[in-house]
Scaffold this active site. Sequence first.
Site, PDB file in Angstrom:
ATOM      1  N   GLU A 157       0.828  -1.207   0.000  1.00  0.00           N
ATOM      2  CA  GLU A 157       0.000   0.000   0.000  1.00  0.00           C
ATOM      3  C   GLU A 157       0.868   1.265   0.000  1.00  0.00           C
ATOM      4  OE1 GLU A 157      -4.307  -1.117   1.741  1.00  0.00           O
ATOM      5  OE2 GLU A 157      -2.825  -0.681   3.289  1.00  0.00           O
ATOM      6  N   GLU A 233      -6.569  -7.740  -0.779  1.00  0.00           N
ATOM      7  CA  GLU A 233      -6.972  -7.586   0.623  1.00  0.00           C
ATOM      8  C   GLU A 233      -8.471  -7.317   0.637  1.00  0.00           C
ATOM      9  OE1 GLU A 233      -5.043  -5.084   3.408  1.00  0.00           O
ATOM     10  OE2 GLU A 233      -3.015  -5.639   2.778  1.00  0.00           O
TER      11      GLU A 233
END
Length: 616
Positions: A157, A233
């Site tokens: 991320e 995710e």
Amino acid sequence: MRFAIGDTDFLLDGEPHRILSGAIHYFRVHPDLWADRIRKAKLMGLNTIETYVAWNAHAPSPGSFSFEGGLDLGRFLDLIAAEGMHAIVRPGPYICAEWTNGGLPYWLFADGSVGVRRDEPGFLAAVSSYLQALAPVLVPRQIDHGGPIVLVQVENEYGAYGSDPVYLSKLEEMHRAIGLTVPFTSVDQPMGTMLEDGSLPSLHKTGSFGSRSASRLERLRQAQPTGPLMCSEFWDGWFDSWGEHHHTTPAAASASDLDDLLAAGGSVNIYMFHGGTNFGFTNGANDKGVYRPIATSYDYDAPLDEAGRPTAKFHAFRAVIECYAPVPPLPESMQPGGSGRLEQYAYSSGLEARVVPAADLAVRLDRVASLRSLLPALASWSAHDTPPTFDALGAASGFVVYRSEIALPSGGVLTVGTEVRDRAIVAVDGIVVGVLEREHHDRAITLPPVAGTLELLVEDQGRVDYGTRIGEPKGLIGGVAVDGVPIARWTAAPLSLDPIAPAALEVLASVNPSDGDVLAGPTFAAGSFDLDLGAVDDRAPSLDRYLSLDGFRKGVAWVNGFCLGRYWSRGPQQTLAIPGPVLREGRNELVVLELHAAASRTACLLLEPSLGHTEA
């Protein structure tokens, strides 16, 4: 076998392949339970297991690297392969994961010269050494070497943190240089420019989200016109922080979002399939103006609960997956509405269910010794002109005791120059005068008239795992003064608590039992209890228990020397998970460090957890 990224699909030996993955962090699960958790992922219909790699767990100090016991990543991957499943590995170097310091070793930033998640020589040199240490584990276990690994993620991320293609390119080159040949991925939220900022054209972009699957995938397709769509995710729950509520998400709503994702042709990694526990002092923290430490439980409201038992979400997800892929049959005891929530399962050549008899059990903590009396067994002191940071003392986490001699005929006001990180119990000659808490932005406390020993017991409650405060030092930051005059000549000592020093356990074992129903902290209290586990198959995990410390305020607990982690009466969680393999037939030992006071000296081992109140 070969695994590749095609124009529209993942390709397994040239054939379209959908990834149905679930996250299990090997470092949050007792190693004797890995096979059990992996097998249950397959029973839900998954074909892949994903895990982060926690750099700081493997490298607790400079120049060290361990793959032993609960850190045996190779064994974890081999167990995945033994179930006929694939693996996705995310070595970071930064992982977030609500794990202390986001997985980055504290010692990396101890001298303040090394950059964090950027193109800086010191940081990249350390990452290179880290990846070289991982190479013997990862490289031979790639799918084209006959192993289970099909994808490796570079960074994590990153688009939420920065935008540095040079840094990402160098990381990618390092991953390739150690011999990794499987496809590389990145992950970011499909919001703003995160997908573009956090990736490279050579990295396959994946998304992170837990709702509005159709619109999230549409944004992902805008950022990446070709290739398979994947949510790597898929947030099916959330983590808990101390002082907040226990987070849950409705099983039906999560299953509906999963259905939308799969109906669009997407692949998925369910985060989490099984969350596990932040044992010891491994929990992270968030600080977005207010510091919030993560709780010990990482149950995450996942399909498999903290003890590895199927929940309603397990069955809801399995019903969705069954519409898109074959799923194995469930044993009768794991059927919805069965007695599976009070059972553990063991697997050998076939599928066998074994019920371990158990009952709630009260444990009296009848051996008590103050923390001060045990310091010779727990601490090694050093002298300093100013209070050293945890980092300067080589303390990754836990507690440090700071001492100085003071003389205040009229009392005074103690101040910490910059910040307390994260919580300090202030005492004079063994008498507690108050607490300084980072969450409250406390920096000052009144001291009584005294001439004696000033003592601050400072607790690192979890290193920040997300945002700009990653890598910050712990301790009494900015020095300590009384009425504006700096205090010089300190002694300091980290406490040996994870694992707890054997010498301390020996002292506690020799303490005579005493009467009484309360505890005055900081103090250790210990008690023994017996268990009859029945006929135990060595291959089978015994039933997990949950430690309830009703009436206690804040501290740490151990069973048979294994650090269960922190408890805190502010909740939300009211119990600590005890992995079944930690318990043993016959005599067991429970030790509690209570930092403040307890209205009871009786703990309970329960069959069911209590993770606290929910928002609803």
